[in-house]
Design a protein around this motif. Sequence first.
Motif, PDB file in Angstrom:
ATOM      1  N   CYS A  18       0.839  -1.196   0.000  1.00  0.00           N
ATOM      2  CA  CYS A  18       0.000   0.000   0.000  1.00  0.00           C
ATOM      3  C   CYS A  18       0.878   1.251   0.000  1.00  0.00           C
ATOM      4  CB  CYS A  18      -0.897   0.041   1.237  1.00  0.00           C
ATOM      5  SG  CYS A  18      -2.205  -1.184   1.248  1.00  0.00           S
ATOM      6  N   SER A  19       0.279   2.346  -0.464  1.00  0.00           N
ATOM      7  CA  SER A  19       0.895   3.661  -0.333  1.00  0.00           C
ATOM      8  C   SER A  19      -0.027   4.473   0.580  1.00  0.00           C
ATOM      9  CB  SER A  19       1.029   4.329  -1.703  1.00  0.00           C
ATOM     10  OG  SER A  19      -0.247   4.696  -2.197  1.00  0.00           O
ATOM     11  N   GLU A  20       0.227   5.765   0.711  1.00  0.00           N
ATOM     12  CA  GLU A  20      -0.646   6.601   1.537  1.00  0.00           C
ATOM     13  C   GLU A  20      -2.033   6.745   0.927  1.00  0.00           C
ATOM     14  OE1 GLU A  20       1.017  10.336   2.656  1.00  0.00           O
ATOM     15  OE2 GLU A  20       2.832   9.423   3.463  1.00  0.00           O
ATOM     16  N   SER A  21      -2.139   6.533  -0.394  1.00  0.00           N
ATOM     17  CA  SER A  21      -3.429   6.768  -1.051  1.00  0.00           C
ATOM     18  C   SER A  21      -4.032   5.555  -1.752  1.00  0.00           C
ATOM     19  CB  SER A  21      -3.273   7.902  -2.078  1.00  0.00           C
ATOM     20  OG  SER A  21      -2.303   7.542  -3.049  1.00  0.00           O
ATOM     21  N   ALA A  22      -3.304   4.446  -1.861  1.00  0.00           N
ATOM     22  CA  ALA A  22      -3.831   3.288  -2.597  1.00  0.00           C
ATOM     23  C   ALA A  22      -3.255   1.989  -2.049  1.00  0.00           C
ATOM     24  CB  ALA A  22      -3.479   3.410  -4.081  1.00  0.00           C
ATOM     25  N   CYS A  23      -4.050   0.934  -2.172  1.00  0.00           N
ATOM     26  CA  CYS A  23      -3.584  -0.411  -1.821  1.00  0.00           C
ATOM     27  C   CYS A  23      -3.740  -1.314  -3.034  1.00  0.00           C
ATOM     28  CB  CYS A  23      -4.385  -0.990  -0.659  1.00  0.00           C
ATOM     29  SG  CYS A  23      -3.929  -0.288   0.936  1.00  0.00           S
ATOM     30  N   LEU A  24      -2.753  -2.156  -3.253  1.00  0.00           N
ATOM     31  CA  LEU A  24      -2.812  -3.138  -4.327  1.00  0.00           C
ATOM     32  C   LEU A  24      -3.476  -4.401  -3.780  1.00  0.00           C
ATOM     33  CD1 LEU A  24       0.797  -2.565  -5.691  1.00  0.00           C
ATOM     34  CD2 LEU A  24      -1.345  -1.621  -6.571  1.00  0.00           C
ATOM     35  N   PRO A  25      -4.098  -5.209  -4.640  1.00  0.00           N
ATOM     36  CA  PRO A  25      -4.730  -6.440  -4.150  1.00  0.00           C
ATOM     37  C   PRO A  25      -3.711  -7.325  -3.433  1.00  0.00           C
ATOM     38  CG  PRO A  25      -5.387  -6.005  -6.418  1.00  0.00           C
ATOM     39  CD  PRO A  25      -4.296  -5.025  -6.081  1.00  0.00           C
ATOM     40  N   PRO A  26      -4.131  -7.948  -2.326  1.00  0.00           N
ATOM     41  CA  PRO A  26      -3.199  -8.815  -1.586  1.00  0.00           C
ATOM     42  C   PRO A  26      -2.884 -10.095  -2.352  1.00  0.00           C
ATOM     43  CG  PRO A  26      -5.378  -8.898  -0.604  1.00  0.00           C
ATOM     44  CD  PRO A  26      -5.436  -7.865  -1.680  1.00  0.00           C
ATOM     45  N   VAL A  27      -1.729 -10.658  -2.050  1.00  0.00           N
ATOM     46  CA  VAL A  27      -1.298 -11.939  -2.612  1.00  0.00           C
ATOM     47  C   VAL A  27      -1.291 -12.934  -1.465  1.00  0.00           C
ATOM     48  CG1 VAL A  27       0.638 -13.173  -3.666  1.00  0.00           C
ATOM     49  CG2 VAL A  27       0.057 -10.855  -4.425  1.00  0.00           C
ATOM     50  N   SER A  28      -1.889 -14.100  -1.697  1.00  0.00           N
ATOM     51  CA  SER A  28      -1.970 -15.110  -0.644  1.00  0.00           C
ATOM     52  C   SER A  28      -1.535 -16.462  -1.191  1.00  0.00           C
ATOM     53  CB  SER A  28      -3.402 -15.199  -0.122  1.00  0.00           C
ATOM     54  OG  SER A  28      -3.503 -16.191   0.857  1.00  0.00           O
ATOM     55  N   GLY A  29      -0.529 -17.063  -0.578  1.00  0.00           N
ATOM     56  CA  GLY A  29      -0.091 -18.408  -0.947  1.00  0.00           C
ATOM     57  C   GLY A  29       0.427 -18.543  -2.361  1.00  0.00           C
ATOM     58  N   HIS A  30       1.158 -17.542  -2.867  1.00  0.00           N
ATOM     59  CA  HIS A  30       1.772 -17.650  -4.202  1.00  0.00           C
ATOM     60  C   HIS A  30       2.814 -18.774  -4.150  1.00  0.00           C
ATOM     61  CE1 HIS A  30       3.063 -15.751  -8.123  1.00  0.00           C
ATOM     62  NE2 HIS A  30       4.003 -16.643  -7.886  1.00  0.00           N
ATOM     63  N   ALA A  31       2.582 -19.844  -4.900  1.00  0.00           N
ATOM     64  CA  ALA A  31       3.458 -21.027  -4.852  1.00  0.00           C
ATOM     65  C   ALA A  31       4.653 -20.869  -5.773  1.00  0.00           C
ATOM     66  CB  ALA A  31       2.660 -22.269  -5.246  1.00  0.00           C
ATOM     67  N   VAL A  32       5.834 -21.193  -5.242  1.00  0.00           N
ATOM     68  CA  VAL A  32       7.087 -21.117  -5.987  1.00  0.00           C
ATOM     69  C   VAL A  32       7.830 -22.436  -5.787  1.00  0.00           C
ATOM     70  CG1 VAL A  32       9.247 -19.860  -6.308  1.00  0.00           C
ATOM     71  CG2 VAL A  32       7.211 -18.633  -5.519  1.00  0.00           C
ATOM     72  N   GLN A  33       8.119 -23.131  -6.883  1.00  0.00           N
ATOM     73  CA  GLN A  33       8.876 -24.384  -6.808  1.00  0.00           C
ATOM     74  C   GLN A  33      10.350 -24.061  -6.537  1.00  0.00           C
ATOM     75  OE1 GLN A  33       7.437 -27.484  -6.928  1.00  0.00           O
ATOM     76  NE2 GLN A  33       5.575 -26.237  -6.903  1.00  0.00           N
ATOM     77  N   LEU A  34      10.963 -24.804  -5.630  1.00  0.00           N
ATOM     78  CA  LEU A  34      12.359 -24.561  -5.246  1.00  0.00           C
ATOM     79  C   LEU A  34      13.191 -25.819  -5.415  1.00  0.00           C
ATOM     80  CD1 LEU A  34      11.834 -22.679  -1.872  1.00  0.00           C
ATOM     81  CD2 LEU A  34      12.132 -21.669  -4.131  1.00  0.00           C
ATOM     82  N   THR A  35      14.428 -25.630  -5.855  1.00  0.00           N
ATOM     83  CA  THR A  35      15.425 -26.698  -5.846  1.00  0.00           C
ATOM     84  C   THR A  35      16.640 -26.144  -5.120  1.00  0.00           C
ATOM     85  OG1 THR A  35      14.631 -27.586  -7.939  1.00  0.00           O
ATOM     86  CG2 THR A  35      16.826 -28.248  -7.242  1.00  0.00           C
ATOM     87  N   LEU A  36      16.915 -26.666  -3.942  1.00  0.00           N
ATOM     88  CA  LEU A  36      18.047 -26.180  -3.169  1.00  0.00           C
ATOM     89  C   LEU A  36      19.350 -26.754  -3.728  1.00  0.00           C
ATOM     90  CD1 LEU A  36      15.694 -25.536  -1.271  1.00  0.00           C
ATOM     91  CD2 LEU A  36      17.166 -26.135   0.620  1.00  0.00           C
ATOM     92  N   PRO A  37      20.407 -25.922  -3.763  1.00  0.00           N
ATOM     93  CA  PRO A  37      21.707 -26.408  -4.247  1.00  0.00           C
ATOM     94  C   PRO A  37      22.331 -27.385  -3.267  1.00  0.00           C
ATOM     95  CG  PRO A  37      21.896 -24.144  -3.441  1.00  0.00           C
ATOM     96  CD  PRO A  37      20.449 -24.536  -3.375  1.00  0.00           C
TER      97      PRO A  37
END
Length: 197
Positions: free
Chosen positions: A178-197
């Motif tokens: 959010c800023s002082e005058s606007a909020c962007l839609p929230p993101v919930s549970g955005h899934a990201v596949q990971l491969t650890l080195p």
Amino acid sequence: MSRASVWLCGAVAVLVIAAGVAYLTFGDSGGDNGGESSGLKGATRLAQFSDQGVTVVIGVKDRTATQATLVATLTPEQPGFHLYSIDLPADGIQGVGRPISLTVRGSLSVAGPLAAQTKATTLRLAGTDLTLPVYPDGPVTVDLPVAIGAQSGATGQSGQSMPGAQSGATALVGYAACSESACLPPVSGHAVQLTLP
């Protein structure tokens, strides 16, 4: 016969030799596998995405066979935008705001609390009696200790389960900007596949 090439890129000289790559550092360039420029100081970058006006870069540090720390840097793409504290309730306060959240599933499990590298401040919402915990405008980096377990079906030569085999690791990221005058839609549970080195 070996061939070598040298490129200068900002304050870093890269010497490429037939057998590999060497990084020669001049000045304050980091040397963290690309992590510092994205706020992942000391971490190896694993993934990146942008959603609802925020760029998220995920990395890993302090990796052993059975544990690691996931690091996520969330950067609002427009100046003047802030992110909400990890301590904000999941549904905000009276429905306002959403906390930064980072959790895992699959072959990774949470091994400790999520911690922010930036101290939260309070923001009084104009025209209301609400005070919300937020981070200062700009990027915020959070750390999540994780345990590395064997993914189902991952076995060693002896046929026993292998610690650290994490082909099915997923990070789930949430936030709202959010800023002082606007909020962007929230993101919930955005899934990201990971491969650890």
